[in-house]
Write a protein that holds these residues in place. Structure first.
Motif, PDB file in Angstrom:
ATOM      1  N   THR A 122       1.057  -0.827  -0.056  1.00 25.86           N
ATOM      2  CA  THR A 122      -0.225  -0.133   0.096  1.00 25.86           C
ATOM      3  C   THR A 122       0.857   1.539  -0.029  1.00 25.86           C
ATOM      4  O   THR A 122       0.670   1.917  -0.215  1.00 25.86           O
ATOM      5  CB  THR A 122      -1.154  -0.172   1.555  1.00 25.86           C
ATOM      6  N   GLY A 123       2.368   1.185   0.157  1.00 27.05           N
ATOM      7  CA  GLY A 123       2.358   2.343   0.650  1.00 27.05           C
ATOM      8  C   GLY A 123       2.966   2.951   1.518  1.00 27.05           C
ATOM      9  O   GLY A 123       3.913   4.208   2.115  1.00 27.05           O
ATOM     10  N   ASN A 124       2.184   2.351   2.828  1.00 27.38           N
ATOM     11  CA  ASN A 124       1.834   3.287   4.112  1.00 27.38           C
ATOM     12  C   ASN A 124       3.206   3.719   4.667  1.00 27.38           C
ATOM     13  O   ASN A 124       4.123   2.473   5.267  1.00 27.38           O
ATOM     14  CB  ASN A 124       1.072   2.664   4.326  1.00 27.38           C
ATOM     15  N   ARG A 125       3.808   5.005   4.998  1.00 29.74           N
ATOM     16  CA  ARG A 125       5.354   5.472   5.226  1.00 29.74           C
ATOM     17  C   ARG A 125       5.123   4.763   7.319  1.00 29.74           C
ATOM     18  O   ARG A 125       6.196   5.007   7.944  1.00 29.74           O
ATOM     19  CB  ARG A 125       5.001   6.833   5.183  1.00 29.74           C
ATOM     20  N   LYS A 126       4.186   4.415   7.619  1.00 24.31           N
ATOM     21  CA  LYS A 126       3.924   4.554   9.171  1.00 24.31           C
ATOM     22  C   LYS A 126       4.448   3.232   9.410  1.00 24.31           C
ATOM     23  O   LYS A 126       4.167   3.002  11.082  1.00 24.31           O
ATOM     24  CB  LYS A 126       2.935   5.404   9.817  1.00 24.31           C
ATOM     25  N   ILE A 127       3.858   2.117   8.673  1.00 28.85           N
ATOM     26  CA  ILE A 127       3.796   0.745   8.657  1.00 28.85           C
ATOM     27  C   ILE A 127       5.088   0.235   8.417  1.00 28.85           C
ATOM     28  O   ILE A 127       5.546   0.634   7.233  1.00 28.85           O
ATOM     29  CB  ILE A 127       3.295   0.238   8.579  1.00 28.85           C
ATOM     30  N   VAL A 128       5.968  -0.504   9.610  1.00 31.50           N
ATOM     31  CA  VAL A 128       6.849  -1.511   9.545  1.00 31.50           C
ATOM     32  C   VAL A 128       6.621  -2.731   9.026  1.00 31.50           C
ATOM     33  O   VAL A 128       6.185  -3.233   9.643  1.00 31.50           O
ATOM     34  CB  VAL A 128       7.578  -0.859  10.220  1.00 31.50           C
ATOM     35  N   SER A 129       7.134  -3.883   7.542  1.00 32.05           N
ATOM     36  CA  SER A 129       6.815  -4.943   7.942  1.00 32.05           C
ATOM     37  C   SER A 129       7.838  -5.630   7.455  1.00 32.05           C
ATOM     38  O   SER A 129       8.980  -5.093   6.674  1.00 32.05           O
ATOM     39  CB  SER A 129       5.884  -4.740   6.271  1.00 32.05           C
ATOM     40  N   ILE A 130       7.797  -6.681   8.199  1.00 33.68           N
ATOM     41  CA  ILE A 130       8.564  -7.547   8.238  1.00 33.68           C
ATOM     42  C   ILE A 130       8.633  -9.301   8.204  1.00 33.68           C
ATOM     43  O   ILE A 130       7.446  -9.179   8.528  1.00 33.68           O
ATOM     44  CB  ILE A 130       8.986  -7.828   9.957  1.00 33.68           C
ATOM     45  N   ASP A 131       9.759  -9.551   6.947  1.00 37.22           N
ATOM     46  CA  ASP A 131       9.194 -10.806   6.906  1.00 37.22           C
ATOM     47  C   ASP A 131      10.533 -11.468   7.225  1.00 37.22           C
ATOM     48  O   ASP A 131      11.371 -10.982   7.271  1.00 37.22           O
ATOM     49  CB  ASP A 131       9.130 -11.217   5.073  1.00 37.22           C
TER      50      ASP A 131
END
Length: 931
Positions: free
Chosen positions: A241-250
């Motif tokens: 989504t490009g949301n800069r407030k969310i950190v996404s970790i795999d």
């Protein structure tokens, strides 16, 4: 090539040492100086992480420079290592007498010729892997390896100078070697990394993105291996989504290579404001681990471990915090490789996320919603600064002074976005805006509905229930009353003539104003004219245009209420009188008729040049007969063109060859005068549909009264709907005058030696142009930077709706579609089958009668194609946008807002367009080849 400053210092010292050695003749001194000279040269070949920062890009590549920056910030969290510099690569390839020839031949291969690229890449790699590495380079690498720790295993990665940059990732283009031990293996892996600069994927990527192979150099990162329990990738902005407030970790077990290579699914952890907001545990069937003897092995995990959580919640939050620190250091969202060993987090790499769409910049911290201006205006390409500046000045709201640029129309990625946040604070606007936008672009309307429907947004907006100011209501009342009079009783038969007369006088007056002034005063006059265009056009056209739209909706609603359907609705808008865009298309058909009997003219047009278009036409047989028709057309419509509200885009009078494909298609596929006959047939069909509707109403209770009311609505709609294109026609004529005035000022700047080319003014805002004229100075570096930025932004796909957090709000069309069909918005009823003609640019249009036009969008410049098309499919649009309205006027089925239609539908495929339900079916996968 810009060399690293440390290397320059080293070379300077080397030169001094060499010079001093010349003064000495003693063997001992020569030996000492030879040793020092060799040591300095060796130091050019390796750089330790502790001696690297972002200024080291030219010597250690993007990956190496980023690692140096990370090492300075996180110290021991970054495993120690060094870089083999680009100087080593350069000196290595320069030992070959054939390498330059290989590169030159590679540049000549087309980026689409994959077999040729593959073969050339194999030759280059084999050649480089067969070269001997110079002794001094070997010694420098081994010395650095021993100093970093010869007892450790190493990860050896390529680091190109055009890699891990904000504008180009190049991720995964070159090779990586893991768990490498021993002197020979280290050297062999470095050589293989150098050769991997010419993998098939790396060559194709550079060709596609415009990087010359000879200008891309390769460094090699040699870094201590960490043998982790868990590893993965962290994005400091949500990548989907490009949301800069969310950190996404795999995260997955073992080495990250399993995740990168795609052999295992990863756990997903998402963190926002130090809270874990999403956790998705995947089944991780395999993992890659390091072998004790070197290299790696893939292991099948036990059933219990496959579904175990790879990261604890606490560790995910801790890792996200480190990601925030890394993003803060680099100043933009990052794609970070990490691993976990003995509960200690190690950072292995960080690179910019290059796939995120830029966010419009606002001054406050509250959540904003921006919607695409380009999708509403059928113009989604990137714009140059002058075009953006002119439109922001044109906007009548969101500014302190009329000549200012609007704060509610903001640039991002070379496109313009409307900040609708303030409008949503008014309950009535909040209620009506999505419905209005559904008619302009269905997916924008649905995106706004989605945003307003969110709990956190609803809560915030409930505290902002603003009311329209009384002064605004008072100003709007005269327009509202005029609109109602148009619907109820006024004779509207002169409305379009009055509008044409108004436009003629207004354009003439603005031309006079621009001719009276020059220099900075002319730019000020341009700003003042721009600021008045929309309010002036709105006040003049709103009563008529509003009445036309409202009566259309009333006809639809009353038909459904009184008859149970609106079967005649699709025909009543066909062939209205006075539509300037329709008249433009018909006039072009007249030009096509005039040239069809002059074969020499047709042959001339196929190879005509813009600069000599009319002079060349005079010189061919029949040209003198056709020329007056051409000149008359360009006198009336020469100010138009594709993307015409962008003042920097060429007008037809500047590039007349843009119309040649359309003219040739008309003369080939349409019988003489057929376009006029089709228009009259559409008008007759509309009249018959109106009669059918009235006759049906008369058969119902109180039918005569209903028919009388409906007859008035039909008359008002038919009389006034032709005025819908006049505001844009008015604005485009003024923009043409403005462009001519700006180009006259630009010509003076070229004469004075300030600019190199008149079109260099396109790279500046109006205010900047004014300052350039005043100071007679310009910074040429700004032009170069903005040209490069424009080229990068032109490749971006602009979203329809984006928030100030960077989240792209995507919505799907509401149509229910059969399996495999492409969904869109139904805007012109009917079903048609035919061959798709995918046209990306009007100047490349080749359309035969009966083809289905498939395009990114259509604006008024595309209108001449509609008499040829049997159906329409576009990626952008809604019920009231250009393509939809013109399709209804011509009675051809149309579906708009079809995501990636020009990619999913191939040119020549047979397709079915259902304009009633809103979908497209591909009937044949094979394509029909057309000349």
């Amino acid at each position: 090539m810009k060399y690293d400053r440390h290397l320059l210092v080293g070379k300077d010292v080397l030169g001094i040492v060499t010079g001093i050695g010349g003064f000495f003749r003693g063997r001992m001194y020569l030996t000492i100086f030879a040793y020092i000279k060799g040591a300095i040269r060796m130091n050019q070949y390796v750089r330790y992480f502790s001696d690297i920062d972002k200024s080291s890009l030219a010597s250690v590549g993007g990956k190496g420079a980023n690692l140096g920056e990370l090492y300075h910030v996180f110290g021991s969290a970054v495993p120690a290592g060094f870089c083999v510099t680009t100087s080593a690569y350069r000196d290595f390839v320069n030992t070959s007498g054939e390498f330059a020839g290989f590169l030159n031949s590679l540049e000549l291969i087309n980026a689409e010729a994959l077999p040729e690229l593959k073969e050339a890449g194999q030759r280059l790699r084999r050649h480089l892997e067969s070269l001997d590495m110079p002794d001094q380079i070997q010694q420098a690498i081994i010395q650095a390896w021993r100093q970093t720790g010869s007892d450790y295993a190493y990860a050896i990665r390529s680091s190109a100078t055009a890699e891990d940059l904000p504008g180009a990732s190049f991720a995964g283009q070159q090779d990586t070697f893991l768990n490498i031990e021993g002197e020979k293996q280290i050297l062999d892996s470095v050589r293989k990394c150098w050769a991997s600069l010419f993998t098939d994927r790396a060559i194709a990527y550079r060709q596609k993105n415009g990087f010359e192979h000879k200008h891309v150099l390769l460094a090699v990162v040699v870094q201590r291996m960490v043998f982790p329990e868990v590893s993965g990738i962290m994005f400091t902005a949500e990548p989907v989504t490009g949301n800069r407030k969310i950190v996404s970790i795999d995260a997955s077990f073992g080495l990250g290579e399993a995740l990168v290579s795609g052999i295992v699914s990863a756990d997903l952890y998402q963190v926002r404001a130090n809270k874990l907001i999403k956790k998705q545990i995947a089944k991780k069937e395999q993992a890659i681990y390091a072998k004790s003897e070197g290299g790696t092995v893939t292991v099948v995990l036990s059933e219990e471990r496959q579904t175990a959580q790879a990261l604890s919640d606490e560790t995910a939050i801790r890792l996200a915090g480190m990601g925030g620190s890394i993003e803060g250091h680099f100043g933009n969202p990052q794609d970070i490789e990490w691993c976990l060993a003995n509960n200690e987090i190690f950072i292995l790499q960080s690179r910019p996320i290059t796939t995120l769409y830029p966010i419009p910049q606002v001054a406050d911290a509250k959540l904003h919603l921006f919607i695409s201006f380009g999708h509403q205006q059928m113009m989604t390409e990137a714009m140059k600064p002058l075009g953006i500046s002119a439109l922001r000045t044109l906007a009548p709201i969101g500014k302190k002074l009329p000549q200012d640029e609007s704060d509610l129309l903001l640039e991002a990625g070379g496109r313009l976005y409307v900040d609708v946040t303030q409008f949503l604070e008014y309950p009535q606007i909040r209620k009506r805006l999505p419905e209005l936008l559904l008619n302009i672009d269905e997916m924008i309307g649905r995106a706004v509905q989605d945003f307003i429907g969110r709990e956190e947004v609803r809560s915030a907006l409930q505290t902002e229930n603003k009311r329209l100011e009384l002064a605004f209501v008072k100003k709007a009342l005269p327009t509202v009353f005029a609109l109602l009079r148009n619907i109820l009783y006024r004779d509207n038969s002169w409305a379009i003539d009055e509008m044409n007369l108004f436009i003629h006088h207004q354009v003439k007056e603005n031309k006079r104003k621009l001719q009276k002034v020059s220099g900075p005063e002319r730019i000020e006059q341009i700003q003042e004219i721009l600021a008045t265009l929309l309010p002036t056009a709105f006040l003049q056209v709103a009563p008529s245009m509003g009445a036309a739209i409202i009566t259309y909706k009333l006809i639809e609603n009353l038909s459904e209420k009184w008859l149970g359907d609106a079967a005649e609705l699709d025909s009543i808008s066909k062939s209205p009188s006075g539509n300037v865009t329709t008249e433009m298309g018909l006039a072009l058909g007249d030009v096509a008729d005039a040239l069809r009997n002059h074969p020499a003219v047709i042959e001339y047009l196929k190879q005509a040049d813009n600069a000599t278009f009319f002079d060349g036409l005079r010189a061919v047989p029949g040209g003198e007969d056709v020329l007056p028709v051409f000149l008359h057309y360009f006198e009336q419509y020469g100010m138009r063109g594709t993307g015409e509200i962008d003042v920097t885009r060429p007008r037809w009078r500047e590039v007349p060859t843009q119309l040649v494909p359309v003219l040739l298609s008309h003369s080939k596929s349409v019988r003489p005068g057929q376009h006029r006959r089709d228009f009259l047939a559409g008008k007759e069909e509309a009249e018959l549909a109106a009669d059918r509707l009235l006759n049906r109403l008369r058969q119902t209770p109180r039918g005569n009264l209903k028919a009388k009311r409906m007859q008035r609505l039909l008359k008002v709609h038919r009389t006034l709907i032709g005025i819908r294109e006049h505001p844009k026609y008015f604005i485009v004529q003024n923009l043409d005058l403005i462009k001519q005035a700006i180009m006259q000022e630009a010509a003076k700047l070229v004469t004075a030696g300030i600019l190199e080319d008149p079109e260099d003014v396109f790279w500046f805002s109006l205010q900047e142009i004014k300052k350039i004229i005043e100071t007679q100075q310009v910074d040429q570096k700004i032009i170069a930077r903005r040209k490069e930025k424009f080229q990068q932004e032109a490749k971006l796909a602009p979203p329809r709706a984006i928030t100030s957090e960077g989240e792209i709000i995507s919505a799907k069309p509401g149509a229910q579609v059969p399996p495999g069909a492409l969904a869109g918005s139904p805007v012109s009823a009917g079903t048609v089958e035919g061959y798709a003609r995918v046209i990306l640019k009007l100047e490349e249009a080749k359309l035969d009668k009966g083809d289905i036009l498939v395009a990114p969008y259509t604006d008024p410049a595309w209108t001449p194609l509609f008499p040829l098309a049997a159906g329409l499919v576009t990626e952008v649009g809604g019920l009231m946008t250009h393509g939809a309205v013109v399709a209804r006027e011509y009675g051809i089925p149309a579906v708009v807002g079809v995501d990636q239609a020009t990619r999913k539908i191939q040119d020549g495929q047979k397709i079915r367009v259902d304009g009633s339900q809103g979908f497209i079916e591909i009937l044949e996968n094979e394509t029909l080849t057309k000349p």
